[in-house]
Design a protein around this motif. Sequence first.
Motif, PDB file in Angstrom:
ATOM      1  N   VAL A 248       0.811  -1.214   0.000  1.00 19.99           N
ATOM      2  CA  VAL A 248       0.000   0.000   0.000  1.00 19.99           C
ATOM      3  C   VAL A 248       0.844   1.263   0.000  1.00 19.99           C
ATOM      4  CG1 VAL A 248      -0.250   0.060   2.530  1.00 19.99           C
ATOM      5  CG2 VAL A 248      -2.013   1.110   1.086  1.00 19.99           C
ATOM      6  N   ARG A 249       1.963   1.261   0.748  1.00 19.99           N
ATOM      7  CA  ARG A 249       2.823   2.438   0.775  1.00 19.99           C
ATOM      8  C   ARG A 249       3.482   2.666  -0.583  1.00 19.99           C
ATOM      9  NH1 ARG A 249       3.600   7.294   3.257  1.00 19.99           N
ATOM     10  NH2 ARG A 249       5.802   7.863   3.397  1.00 19.99           N
ATOM     11  N   GLY A 250       3.926   1.595  -1.192  1.00 12.93           N
ATOM     12  CA  GLY A 250       4.594   1.717  -2.473  1.00 12.93           C
ATOM     13  C   GLY A 250       3.679   2.232  -3.566  1.00 12.93           C
ATOM     14  N   ILE A 251       2.568   1.562  -3.786  1.00 12.07           N
ATOM     15  CA  ILE A 251       1.730   1.928  -4.926  1.00 12.07           C
ATOM     16  C   ILE A 251       0.954   3.214  -4.677  1.00 12.07           C
ATOM     17  CG2 ILE A 251       1.535  -0.495  -5.553  1.00 12.07           C
ATOM     18  CD1 ILE A 251      -1.393  -0.391  -4.698  1.00 12.07           C
TER      19      ILE A 251
ATOM     20  N   ASP B 211     -13.004  -2.717   3.592  1.00 11.60           N
ATOM     21  CA  ASP B 211     -11.963  -1.902   2.974  1.00 11.60           C
ATOM     22  C   ASP B 211     -11.651  -2.494   1.599  1.00 11.60           C
ATOM     23  OD1 ASP B 211      -9.597  -0.683   2.138  1.00 11.60           O
ATOM     24  OD2 ASP B 211      -8.732  -0.622   4.146  1.00 11.60           O
ATOM     25  N   LYS B 212     -12.280  -1.964   0.561  1.00 10.98           N
ATOM     26  CA  LYS B 212     -12.159  -2.547  -0.781  1.00 10.98           C
ATOM     27  C   LYS B 212     -10.711  -2.564  -1.265  1.00 10.98           C
ATOM     28  CE  LYS B 212     -14.028  -2.344  -5.476  1.00 10.98           C
ATOM     29  NZ  LYS B 212     -12.705  -2.569  -6.100  1.00 10.98           N
ATOM     30  N   HIS B 213      -9.977  -1.500  -1.007  1.00 13.94           N
ATOM     31  CA  HIS B 213      -8.597  -1.432  -1.485  1.00 13.94           C
ATOM     32  C   HIS B 213      -7.750  -2.533  -0.854  1.00 13.94           C
ATOM     33  CE1 HIS B 213      -5.086   0.246  -3.319  1.00 13.94           C
ATOM     34  NE2 HIS B 213      -4.532   0.642  -2.179  1.00 13.94           N
ATOM     35  N   SER B 214      -7.917  -2.742   0.445  1.00 18.52           N
ATOM     36  CA  SER B 214      -7.170  -3.804   1.124  1.00 18.52           C
ATOM     37  C   SER B 214      -7.595  -5.178   0.640  1.00 18.52           C
ATOM     38  CB  SER B 214      -7.356  -3.700   2.644  1.00 18.52           C
ATOM     39  OG  SER B 214      -6.746  -2.534   3.151  1.00 18.52           O
TER      40      SER B 214
ATOM     41  N   LYS C  25      -7.186 -10.777  -2.031  1.00 16.59           N
ATOM     42  CA  LYS C  25      -7.296 -11.482  -3.310  1.00 16.59           C
ATOM     43  C   LYS C  25      -5.969 -12.078  -3.775  1.00 16.59           C
ATOM     44  CE  LYS C  25     -11.299  -8.922  -5.080  1.00 16.59           C
ATOM     45  NZ  LYS C  25     -11.809  -8.022  -6.154  1.00 16.59           N
ATOM     46  N   ASN C  26      -4.879 -11.647  -3.143  1.00 19.20           N
ATOM     47  CA  ASN C  26      -3.561 -12.109  -3.581  1.00 19.20           C
ATOM     48  C   ASN C  26      -2.815 -12.921  -2.522  1.00 19.20           C
ATOM     49  OD1 ASN C  26      -3.626 -10.784  -6.216  1.00 19.20           O
ATOM     50  ND2 ASN C  26      -3.567  -8.879  -5.045  1.00 19.20           N
ATOM     51  N   GLU C  27      -3.526 -13.328  -1.481  1.00 21.02           N
ATOM     52  CA  GLU C  27      -2.918 -14.166  -0.437  1.00 21.02           C
ATOM     53  C   GLU C  27      -2.389 -15.482  -1.000  1.00 21.02           C
ATOM     54  OE1 GLU C  27      -5.984 -14.736   2.408  1.00 21.02           O
ATOM     55  OE2 GLU C  27      -5.816 -12.725   3.279  1.00 21.02           O
ATOM     56  N   LYS C  28      -3.053 -15.975  -2.025  1.00 25.36           N
ATOM     57  CA  LYS C  28      -2.702 -17.289  -2.577  1.00 25.36           C
ATOM     58  C   LYS C  28      -1.297 -17.326  -3.170  1.00 25.36           C
ATOM     59  CE  LYS C  28      -5.110 -15.972  -6.835  1.00 25.36           C
ATOM     60  NZ  LYS C  28      -6.289 -16.238  -7.692  1.00 25.36           N
TER      61      LYS C  28
ATOM     62  N   ILE D 145      -1.019 -12.425   5.141  1.00 24.98           N
ATOM     63  CA  ILE D 145      -2.345 -12.120   5.689  1.00 24.98           C
ATOM     64  C   ILE D 145      -2.327 -10.702   6.250  1.00 24.98           C
ATOM     65  CG2 ILE D 145      -4.169 -12.837   7.267  1.00 24.98           C
ATOM     66  CD1 ILE D 145      -3.464 -14.924   5.178  1.00 24.98           C
ATOM     67  N   ARG D 146      -3.093  -9.798   5.637  1.00 22.84           N
ATOM     68  CA  ARG D 146      -3.068  -8.394   6.061  1.00 22.84           C
ATOM     69  C   ARG D 146      -3.857  -8.158   7.350  1.00 22.84           C
ATOM     70  NH1 ARG D 146      -3.179  -4.433   8.084  1.00 22.84           N
ATOM     71  NH2 ARG D 146      -2.993  -2.286   7.320  1.00 22.84           N
ATOM     72  N   ASP D 147      -4.880  -8.946   7.597  1.00 23.85           N
ATOM     73  CA  ASP D 147      -5.683  -8.742   8.817  1.00 23.85           C
ATOM     74  C   ASP D 147      -5.369  -9.835   9.836  1.00 23.85           C
ATOM     75  OD1 ASP D 147      -6.908 -10.737   7.276  1.00 23.85           O
ATOM     76  OD2 ASP D 147      -8.906 -10.285   8.068  1.00 23.85           O
TER      77      ASP D 147
END
Length: 466
Positions: A43-46, A272-275, A281-284, A289-291
């Motif tokens: 998130v910080r990068g993009i 939080d749609k962005h998260s 959607k990209n955990e795989k 795991i963000r949460d």
Amino acid sequence: MKRRDFLTTTAGVAAGASLLSSPVGAAVAGQKKKRLAMVGTGVRGIGFWGKRVVDNYSDIVEFVALCDINPGRLELAKSYMDVKCPVYTDFDKMMDEAKPDMVIVTTVDATHHEYIIRAMELGADVLTEKPMTTDEVKCQAILDAEKRTGKKCTVGFNYRYATLPTAIKEQLVKKPFGEITSVDFHWYLNVYHGASYFRRWHGERDKGGTLWVHKATHHFDLLNWLIDSDPVEVVAYGALEHYGKNNKFRGANCRNCAYTDKCDYFWDITKDKHSMDLYVKNEKYDGYIRDNCLWREEVDIYDKMSAQIRYANNVIVNYSLTTYSPYEGWRIAFNGKEGRIESWEDIPWRRQEKINQAQLHAAEMNQSGGDATRYDEIFMMKNFDRDYDILKVEAARGGHGGGDSRLQDKIFRDPNMADPYKHSAGTRDGAMSCLIGIAARKSIEEKRPVKIEELTDIVPHPTRGV
């Protein structure tokens, strides 16, 4: 006692005017755009180093490549930033094919050194997110690589550029109360922002180096810059007493937890749609795991921290970092032989308006501005004087007190713009800030004072020079 108010804005001070007002002008006709590549698409990068740079500096820079170990995040980053450059999971291949002028490093902290060093070896300058790195061995390797390659590494310290720290710097340079002898600096993370570090990868020391390094490096850089000297010794204390294994219950993560009704720290990432798009959607692809549960056993960083730092000019600093405060803000005081300078930010009883603590950090990271008429204050009082002065500094709009915009203007718009207070931070600044945190961590682990000169070949200087 009587209060005397003086209105000041750092942009109105001649010495700082060119720095604190955004430079104007676009690319000269026919001028070649600087070629940028980014490694690390969180998130910080993009957001800060990605979309914000694209939106504000596309006339003079262009992204020619993005790199990450997670192909799903790469595609999301490309869409979110609205760029059409190729994406890579192989860093060396990216460097060979894209040939960037500058590589922006926004990966997990513990891997910064890998990409900083390799980018310089392959001919590019580097802009790295703070902290520069997480231990003394990696730090020395970066310093050696910069000398060996002749390339430049810039560290993205934005707090230096904020209006309030700059106004404090202006006062300190004038030495209104003689030489500074000691500093009190206390930073408070609220229960929303503070807790977020413990559910992310930052909660594990092998990735973020503990908050002594990841978070406090911001604060230590401010101290080094404001005091205008190098640290020489650190004594620290810290413990993990609230988060991690200290709780009686824990779940797999916030989405899959049986205790959401009794956990005050429950965060519903599905709102939080962005998260969701960037992480869930990209955990795989990489298993991140963000949460994550902030009570998980793997959390092994400190959640309470205190340190004393001795500087080469004999200034002593008392510093603390709280990670579960009811409010977010900071206080700093400079004690001189003839008086005291004190300031603060977002301390509730110092603000007329109420602050939504749950949304405070998110608003800052999203670059949203506050009330343009709000003022920060600097308290100044001379010994034996019954009167005191309050200097009012207009609070800038945007992230980190307006520092985000000024930092990026200096890096991308006009690298040669006037910099009278030396806001720009290079590898030495990056090293001295993270080395305080590294020394603090080592002090706790080894139960002893740690000298900065033990860690790298940098020799601390009594005066850094304005």
